[in-house]
Design a protein around this motif. Sequence first.
Motif, PDB file in Angstrom:
ATOM      1  N   PRO A 159       0.824  -1.207   0.000  1.00 50.92           N
ATOM      2  CA  PRO A 159       0.000   0.000   0.000  1.00 50.92           C
ATOM      3  C   PRO A 159       0.856   1.255   0.000  1.00 50.92           C
ATOM      4  N   GLY A 160       0.267   2.337  -0.461  1.00 52.01           N
ATOM      5  CA  GLY A 160       0.951   3.617  -0.443  1.00 52.01           C
ATOM      6  C   GLY A 160       0.669   4.356   0.841  1.00 52.01           C
ATOM      7  N   SER A 161       1.227   5.532   0.941  1.00 53.15           N
ATOM      8  CA  SER A 161       1.011   6.393   2.095  1.00 53.15           C
ATOM      9  C   SER A 161       0.135   7.561   1.649  1.00 53.15           C
ATOM     10  N   ASP A 162      -1.007   7.760   2.298  1.00 51.35           N
ATOM     11  CA  ASP A 162      -1.949   8.798   1.893  1.00 51.35           C
ATOM     12  C   ASP A 162      -1.520  10.155   2.441  1.00 51.35           C
ATOM     13  N   THR A 163      -0.973  10.986   1.576  1.00 51.74           N
ATOM     14  CA  THR A 163      -0.504  12.310   1.954  1.00 51.74           C
ATOM     15  C   THR A 163      -1.627  13.172   2.525  1.00 51.74           C
ATOM     16  N   PHE A 164      -2.855  12.952   2.050  1.00 51.71           N
ATOM     17  CA  PHE A 164      -3.973  13.804   2.449  1.00 51.71           C
ATOM     18  C   PHE A 164      -4.758  13.266   3.637  1.00 51.71           C
ATOM     19  N   ALA A 165      -4.322  12.164   4.201  1.00 49.03           N
ATOM     20  CA  ALA A 165      -5.011  11.600   5.366  1.00 49.03           C
ATOM     21  C   ALA A 165      -5.017  12.628   6.502  1.00 49.03           C
ATOM     22  N   GLY A 166      -6.178  12.790   7.112  1.00 43.84           N
ATOM     23  CA  GLY A 166      -6.283  13.712   8.245  1.00 43.84           C
ATOM     24  C   GLY A 166      -6.504  15.154   7.844  1.00 43.84           C
ATOM     25  N   THR A 167      -6.671  15.430   6.542  1.00 39.73           N
ATOM     26  CA  THR A 167      -6.954  16.794   6.111  1.00 39.73           C
ATOM     27  C   THR A 167      -8.392  16.866   5.598  1.00 39.73           C
ATOM     28  N   ASN A 168      -8.921  18.064   5.569  1.00 44.37           N
ATOM     29  CA  ASN A 168     -10.316  18.270   5.193  1.00 44.37           C
ATOM     30  C   ASN A 168     -10.444  19.226   4.021  1.00 44.37           C
ATOM     31  N   VAL A 169     -11.637  19.244   3.445  1.00 45.93           N
ATOM     32  CA  VAL A 169     -12.014  20.153   2.370  1.00 45.93           C
ATOM     33  C   VAL A 169     -13.386  20.725   2.698  1.00 45.93           C
ATOM     34  N   LEU A 170     -13.748  21.770   2.005  1.00 45.20           N
ATOM     35  CA  LEU A 170     -15.134  22.227   2.032  1.00 45.20           C
ATOM     36  C   LEU A 170     -15.797  21.632   0.800  1.00 45.20           C
ATOM     37  N   SER A 171     -16.890  20.939   1.018  1.00 46.14           N
ATOM     38  CA  SER A 171     -17.517  20.150  -0.031  1.00 46.14           C
ATOM     39  C   SER A 171     -18.910  20.669  -0.363  1.00 46.14           C
ATOM     40  N   LEU A 172     -19.219  20.669  -1.653  1.00 46.51           N
ATOM     41  CA  LEU A 172     -20.555  20.983  -2.136  1.00 46.51           C
ATOM     42  C   LEU A 172     -21.037  19.772  -2.927  1.00 46.51           C
ATOM     43  N   VAL A 173     -22.187  19.240  -2.547  1.00 46.57           N
ATOM     44  CA  VAL A 173     -22.765  18.089  -3.234  1.00 46.57           C
ATOM     45  C   VAL A 173     -24.168  18.481  -3.700  1.00 46.57           C
ATOM     46  N   VAL A 174     -24.410  18.288  -4.999  1.00 48.91           N
ATOM     47  CA  VAL A 174     -25.725  18.562  -5.569  1.00 48.91           C
ATOM     48  C   VAL A 174     -26.139  17.326  -6.351  1.00 48.91           C
ATOM     49  N   GLU A 175     -27.303  16.784  -6.030  1.00 50.69           N
ATOM     50  CA  GLU A 175     -27.828  15.617  -6.740  1.00 50.69           C
ATOM     51  C   GLU A 175     -29.118  16.022  -7.446  1.00 50.69           C
ATOM     52  N   VAL A 176     -29.181  15.736  -8.747  1.00 45.43           N
ATOM     53  CA  VAL A 176     -30.336  16.142  -9.542  1.00 45.43           C
ATOM     54  C   VAL A 176     -30.872  14.957 -10.337  1.00 45.43           C
ATOM     55  N   PRO A 177     -32.160  14.951 -10.626  1.00 49.89           N
ATOM     56  CA  PRO A 177     -32.702  13.924 -11.507  1.00 49.89           C
ATOM     57  C   PRO A 177     -32.071  14.041 -12.904  1.00 49.89           C
ATOM     58  N   LYS A 178     -31.723  12.916 -13.486  1.00 46.57           N
ATOM     59  CA  LYS A 178     -31.146  12.925 -14.829  1.00 46.57           C
ATOM     60  C   LYS A 178     -32.100  13.573 -15.825  1.00 46.57           C
TER      61      LYS A 178
END
Length: 197
Positions: A159-178
Amino acid sequence: MAADHIDAPAVSGGTSDITDYYAFQGENTSNIAFVANVQGLLSPGNTAAASFDENVMIEFNIDTSGDNVEDLVIQAVPRDGKMYVFGPVAPSQTGLNSTIMTNTNNLVVVDITPYGQSAIVESSGGIMAFAGPRDDPFFMDFAQYGEIIAGNATSFNDPGSDTFAGTNVLSLVVEVPKSMIGGSGTINTWVETKRKQ
């Protein structure tokens, strides 16, 4: 003009820095989900103070005709602890400049979820939206990548080493009908952040 975890000098470390973009079929197979993550590499200690920039719009672009020009947009603008999501709607103009399309019947307003709390999700007219901090889902062994680029290694570790482990982002999720996207074939999609002028 492009970005991926502080790779673009014009936005590096700023509030409009896009870390990743995802588009995939929703749990309801009649829907499609769009996810934009911004402001990467937030430590847990800095995440509670991080916020969406009220001068930055996140815009999902959707090309339904195959000409690589947006036919529809979904625009998201933060104001006073809420995210206002407009669309999908035909844009008034295409390209790098945009006008917020407030004259649409497709509007979802969702409270921005505070750090450490369960996701707040709102829906309207079949569209669902979430905005708030989340663990960075991107996996990258950046140190090994550097070794490969330098010619000191030929592949990633398993396995590799996850450089981004333990860090966060601000996320926007939008789900729409196709059905709101139109057509039943392939779409092209990309995301942009646009600063208020």
